[in-house]
Design an enzyme around this catalytic site. Structure first.
Site, PDB file in Angstrom:
ATOM      1  N   LYS A  22      18.938 -46.969  -1.470  1.00  0.00           N
ATOM      2  CA  LYS A  22      17.911 -47.938  -1.052  1.00  0.00           C
ATOM      3  C   LYS A  22      16.661 -47.832  -1.917  1.00  0.00           C
ATOM      4  CE  LYS A  22      15.176 -46.849   2.635  1.00  0.00           C
ATOM      5  NZ  LYS A  22      13.737 -46.903   2.375  1.00  0.00           N
ATOM      6  N   ASN A  23      16.165 -46.597  -2.080  1.00  0.00           N
ATOM      7  CA  ASN A  23      14.870 -46.456  -2.750  1.00  0.00           C
ATOM      8  C   ASN A  23      14.946 -46.617  -4.263  1.00  0.00           C
ATOM      9  OD1 ASN A  23      13.691 -46.220  -0.297  1.00  0.00           O
ATOM     10  ND2 ASN A  23      13.407 -43.991  -0.387  1.00  0.00           N
ATOM     11  N   ARG A  92       7.002 -51.527   3.721  1.00  0.00           N
ATOM     12  CA  ARG A  92       5.897 -51.165   2.834  1.00  0.00           C
ATOM     13  C   ARG A  92       6.268 -51.267   1.355  1.00  0.00           C
ATOM     14  NH1 ARG A  92       1.759 -48.143   3.883  1.00  0.00           N
ATOM     15  NH2 ARG A  92       2.085 -47.419   1.768  1.00  0.00           N
ATOM     16  N   CYS A 116       1.469 -46.869   8.794  1.00  0.00           N
ATOM     17  CA  CYS A 116       2.838 -47.069   9.261  1.00  0.00           C
ATOM     18  C   CYS A 116       3.184 -45.893  10.134  1.00  0.00           C
ATOM     19  CB  CYS A 116       3.804 -47.201   8.098  1.00  0.00           C
ATOM     20  SG  CYS A 116       4.178 -45.649   7.320  1.00  0.00           S
ATOM     21  N   ARG A 121      -0.658 -43.754   4.489  1.00  0.00           N
ATOM     22  CA  ARG A 121       0.008 -44.239   3.264  1.00  0.00           C
ATOM     23  C   ARG A 121      -0.783 -45.288   2.483  1.00  0.00           C
ATOM     24  NH1 ARG A 121       6.262 -45.174   4.586  1.00  0.00           N
ATOM     25  NH2 ARG A 121       6.516 -44.885   2.371  1.00  0.00           N
ATOM     26  N   PRO A 122      -1.909 -44.888   1.922  1.00  0.00           N
ATOM     27  CA  PRO A 122      -2.705 -45.821   1.122  1.00  0.00           C
ATOM     28  C   PRO A 122      -2.006 -46.207  -0.187  1.00  0.00           C
ATOM     29  CG  PRO A 122      -3.573 -43.591   0.929  1.00  0.00           C
ATOM     30  CD  PRO A 122      -2.468 -43.534   1.945  1.00  0.00           C
ATOM     31  N   ASP A 124      -4.053 -46.694  -3.045  1.00  0.00           N
ATOM     32  CA  ASP A 124      -5.155 -46.602  -4.005  1.00  0.00           C
ATOM     33  C   ASP A 124      -4.680 -46.239  -5.411  1.00  0.00           C
ATOM     34  OD1 ASP A 124      -4.625 -44.152  -2.442  1.00  0.00           O
ATOM     35  OD2 ASP A 124      -6.032 -43.230  -3.836  1.00  0.00           O
ATOM     36  N   GLN A 125      -3.627 -45.424  -5.524  1.00  0.00           N
ATOM     37  CA  GLN A 125      -3.171 -45.005  -6.853  1.00  0.00           C
ATOM     38  C   GLN A 125      -2.512 -46.161  -7.619  1.00  0.00           C
ATOM     39  OE1 GLN A 125      -3.983 -41.842  -8.078  1.00  0.00           O
ATOM     40  NE2 GLN A 125      -5.150 -41.981  -6.175  1.00  0.00           N
ATOM     41  N   ASP A 304      12.259 -37.051   3.115  1.00  0.00           N
ATOM     42  CA  ASP A 304      13.229 -37.949   3.753  1.00  0.00           C
ATOM     43  C   ASP A 304      14.418 -37.203   4.360  1.00  0.00           C
ATOM     44  OD1 ASP A 304      11.649 -40.091   3.085  1.00  0.00           O
ATOM     45  OD2 ASP A 304      12.863 -40.729   1.375  1.00  0.00           O
ATOM     46  N   ILE A 326       4.113 -33.876   2.881  1.00  0.00           N
ATOM     47  CA  ILE A 326       3.925 -35.182   2.222  1.00  0.00           C
ATOM     48  C   ILE A 326       3.236 -36.179   3.150  1.00  0.00           C
ATOM     49  CG2 ILE A 326       5.070 -37.103   1.017  1.00  0.00           C
ATOM     50  CD1 ILE A 326       5.413 -34.506  -0.507  1.00  0.00           C
ATOM     51  N   ARG A 396      17.605 -50.240   8.560  1.00  0.00           N
ATOM     52  CA  ARG A 396      16.793 -50.440   7.356  1.00  0.00           C
ATOM     53  C   ARG A 396      17.325 -49.595   6.203  1.00  0.00           C
ATOM     54  NH1 ARG A 396      10.921 -49.046   7.907  1.00  0.00           N
ATOM     55  NH2 ARG A 396      11.209 -49.515   5.714  1.00  0.00           N
TER      56      ARG A 396
HETATM   57  N1  EPU Z   1      -0.360 -41.753  -1.496  1.00  0.00           N
HETATM   58  C1  EPU Z   1      -1.700 -41.974  -1.649  1.00  0.00           C
HETATM   59  N2  EPU Z   1      -2.137 -43.014  -2.403  1.00  0.00           N
HETATM   60  C2  EPU Z   1      -1.276 -43.863  -3.020  1.00  0.00           C
HETATM   61  C3  EPU Z   1       0.104 -43.654  -2.878  1.00  0.00           C
HETATM   62  C4  EPU Z   1       0.542 -42.584  -2.114  1.00  0.00           C
HETATM   63  O1  EPU Z   1      -2.505 -41.226  -1.101  1.00  0.00           O
HETATM   64  O2  EPU Z   1      -1.745 -44.806  -3.695  1.00  0.00           O
HETATM   65  C5  EPU Z   1       0.133 -40.599  -0.732  1.00  0.00           C
HETATM   66  C6  EPU Z   1       0.976 -40.975   0.475  1.00  0.00           C
HETATM   67  O3  EPU Z   1       0.171 -41.320   1.581  1.00  0.00           O
HETATM   68  C7  EPU Z   1       1.806 -39.725   0.670  1.00  0.00           C
HETATM   69  C8  EPU Z   1       2.041 -39.241  -0.761  1.00  0.00           C
HETATM   70  O4  EPU Z   1       1.038 -39.878  -1.550  1.00  0.00           O
HETATM   71  O5  EPU Z   1       1.077 -38.762   1.367  1.00  0.00           O
HETATM   72  C9  EPU Z   1       3.383 -39.571  -1.361  1.00  0.00           C
HETATM   73  O6  EPU Z   1       3.706 -40.933  -1.085  1.00  0.00           O
HETATM   74  P1  EPU Z   1       4.538 -41.837  -2.084  1.00  0.00           P
HETATM   75  O7  EPU Z   1       3.655 -42.893  -2.630  1.00  0.00           O
HETATM   76  O8  EPU Z   1       5.300 -41.002  -3.023  1.00  0.00           O
HETATM   77  O9  EPU Z   1       5.551 -42.552  -1.068  1.00  0.00           O
HETATM   78  P2  EPU Z   1       6.087 -44.020  -1.209  1.00  0.00           P
HETATM   79  O10 EPU Z   1       6.250 -44.356  -2.622  1.00  0.00           O
HETATM   80  O11 EPU Z   1       5.311 -44.930  -0.331  1.00  0.00           O
HETATM   81  C10 EPU Z   1       8.626 -43.335  -1.271  1.00  0.00           C
HETATM   82  C11 EPU Z   1       9.860 -43.659  -0.501  1.00  0.00           C
HETATM   83  C12 EPU Z   1       9.774 -43.007   0.869  1.00  0.00           C
HETATM   84  C13 EPU Z   1       9.622 -41.496   0.673  1.00  0.00           C
HETATM   85  C14 EPU Z   1       8.408 -41.197  -0.203  1.00  0.00           C
HETATM   86  C15 EPU Z   1       8.251 -39.728  -0.541  1.00  0.00           C
HETATM   87  C16 EPU Z   1      10.483 -45.794  -1.425  1.00  0.00           C
HETATM   88  C17 EPU Z   1      10.657 -47.254  -1.231  1.00  0.00           C
HETATM   89  N3  EPU Z   1       9.988 -45.101  -0.394  1.00  0.00           N
HETATM   90  O12 EPU Z   1       7.543 -43.863  -0.538  1.00  0.00           O
HETATM   91  O13 EPU Z   1      11.002 -43.283   1.539  1.00  0.00           O
HETATM   92  O14 EPU Z   1       9.463 -40.861   1.917  1.00  0.00           O
HETATM   93  O15 EPU Z   1       8.510 -41.927  -1.450  1.00  0.00           O
HETATM   94  O16 EPU Z   1       9.389 -39.263  -1.183  1.00  0.00           O
HETATM   95  O17 EPU Z   1      10.822 -45.272  -2.476  1.00  0.00           O
HETATM   96  C18 EPU Z   1      12.394 -43.607   3.418  1.00  0.00           C
HETATM   97  O18 EPU Z   1      13.291 -43.989   2.643  1.00  0.00           O
HETATM   98  O19 EPU Z   1      12.624 -43.355   4.639  1.00  0.00           O
HETATM   99  C19 EPU Z   1      11.041 -43.452   2.924  1.00  0.00           C
HETATM  100  C20 EPU Z   1       9.978 -43.433   3.732  1.00  0.00           C
END
Ligand code: EPU
Length: 417
Positions: A22-23, A92, A116, A121-122, A124-125, A304, A326, A396
């Site tokens: 999925k991801n 998201r 969520c 889960r901001p 900003d990056q 995950d 995380i 999902r």
């Molecule tokens: N974060 C920030 N700012 C940002 C982006 C992220 O502070 O701009 C923080 C998040 O709040 C979190 C950390 O950085 O604390 C890591 O988050 P990341 O951005 O890596 O997560 P994501 O990209 O939103 C993906 C997967 C998630 C998985 C996470 C961590 C996808 C579509 N989703 O989410 O998958 O848990 O990486 O490995 O790739 C799932 O499949 O159930 C799922 C939630």
């Protein structure tokens, strides 16, 4: 709403083919926005999140067709730039259209995902990266608006490794003018695969899968065909199912190297994991040993898989400690597992689990995908009947999990509601 009913007890045995990830599929589908022509993606998992991405791409003017083999043709001159709230709030990962839209069409309007179930889960990056490449980013009425005639290469150091953030900025940089250097990148295999896809399209990306990615921007990208890699989290979930039922299951079509951290913890728990053909055989008999886990970015232990290991720890002989590093709110399965007899105490981001002799079936529900998966796992070993409600969370990310568990010997069925 559908529910899943499970009679606990049977030992699982046989083999199960692991679906496409999925991801990996979500950003790869979005990457079609960058390419001229029709992209063909194979081994796409038949999941609710994938259908949501298809609907989103259609809203953006793409032609999308097919199930498992999905074709996406992006419009040549886009005039639809908006990822609306009603789609982003259900998924998201919709945010991964932001980078491609700005890079290809010069403009994007994407609903802010907001909080969520598993944390704030901001994004900003993601925005910091686009701004560094010259985009004007503003927030209004709950939407992020980003504009730029042509993005310019830049050096961007992420404050924390973010998976979709790295993917978004890497996709944007593929069509930027000049060289982009991304530091402190997420090293997940899904990021690496997206880079392979972009390179097939004609991008010039090196270093994906490491913390530093270099991207030399090109003027155009072309359509490609690509088969999505196997889902390491689905594989890990079935591995736990085999372990806790004292079963013997062959996970077919996995990439074992993506599962190193998970396999290491399974072995620590006393579970036997062996490579076999294009798969992994997972078997167990006797007691499970306690395990200590801290979730980390890849190659560390994946968040995950945290909920699923909590079920294993609940059945182990002794005390385990699981730290969720995380996401700040990813223990929603704990009270539900507690209702099934698990002994878990949470203090902030740390859960202390004392193994119990057995779990007992109950009606349970969870508010996120992996938490729901952990409840199905608990149901497989609980005494009596477990009903997992709100199955849409499960759908999902898992392809009809009951149809994959039943041939392995599980007594599990879906009741449409
Ligand atoms: N974060 C920030 N700012 C940002 C982006 C992220 O502070 O701009 C923080 C998040 O709040 C979190 C950390 O950085 O604390 C890591 O988050 P990341 O951005 O890596 O997560 P994501 O990209 O939103 C993906 C997967 C998630 C998985 C996470 C961590 C996808 C579509 N989703 O989410 O998958 O848990 O990486 O490995 O790739 C799932 O499949 O159930 C799922 C939630």
């Amino acid at each position: 709403m559908d529910k899943i009913a499970i009679e606990g007890g049977p030992r699982l045995s046989g083999s199960v083919r692991i679906s496409g990830a999925k991801n990996a599929a979500l950003p790869i589908l979005a990457s079609a926005l960058l390419a001229e022509g029709t992209c063909t993606f194979k081994n796409v998992p038949a999941l609710q999140d994938i259908r949501t991405m298809g609907r989103l791409l259609e809203r953006l003017g793409c032609e999308v067709s097919g199930d498992r083999t999905v074709r996406v043709a992006a419009p040549t001159g886009g005039d639809r730039f908006e990822a609306p709230y009603e789609l982003v709030k259900t998924m998201r990962a919709s945010v991964v259209v932001l980078g491609p839209l700005v890079a290809r069409y010069g403009r994007a309007r994407v609903s802010l995902p907001g909080g969520c179930a598993i944390g704030a889960r901001p994004i900003d990056q993601h925005l910091k990266g686009l701004e560094a490449m010259g985009a004007t980013v503003s927030l209004s009425h709950g939407y992020v608006e980003a504009e730029c005639e042509r993005l310019r290469g830049a050096r961007i150091v992420f404050d924390i490794p973010t998976v979709t953030g790295t993917e978004n900025v890497m996709m944007a940089a593929a069509l930027a003018e000049g060289r982009t250097v991304l530091e402190n990148c997420a090293r997940e295999p899904e990021v690496e695969e997206l880079a392979q896809v972009l390179n097939k399209m004609g991008a010039r990306i090196t270093g994906a899968g490491t913390a530093e990615i270099h991207i030399d921007g090109v003027d155009t990208l072309h359509a490609i065909e690509h088969a999505i890699m196997p889902d390491r989290i689905e594989a890990g979930t079935f591995a736990i199912a085999a372990a806790i039922t004292r079963g013997d299951v062959l996970l077919e079509g996995v990439r074992p190297e993506h599962l190193d951290a998970v396999v290491a913890k399974l072995r620590r728990a006393g579970v036997t994991v062996a490579a076999e053909g294009d798969g992994l055989r997972v078997s167990h008999s006797g007691d499970l040993q306690p395990i200590d886990i801290t979730t980390q970015p890849y190659p560390g232990f994946p968040t995950d898989m945290q909920a699923q290991f909590m079920v294993l720890a609940s059945l182990a002989r002794g005390q385990s400690v699981i730290k969720e590093a995380i996401f700040e709110n990813r223990f929603m399965h704990v009270p539900e597992l507690g209702r099934m007899g698990a002994d878990i105490h949470v203090d902030g981001r740390v859960a202390v689990i004392r193994g119990v002799k057995g779990l007992s079936g109950a009606q349970v529900m969870a508010t996120d995908l992996r938490a729901s998966a952990s409840l199905v796992l608990a149901g497989l070993v609980a005494e009596g009947r477990t009903e997992v409600l709100r199955v849409y969370h499960l759908d999902r990310g898992y392809e009809r999990i009951e149809d994959k568990l039943r041939p392995l010997g599980a007594t599990i069925e879906r009741h449409p509601g």
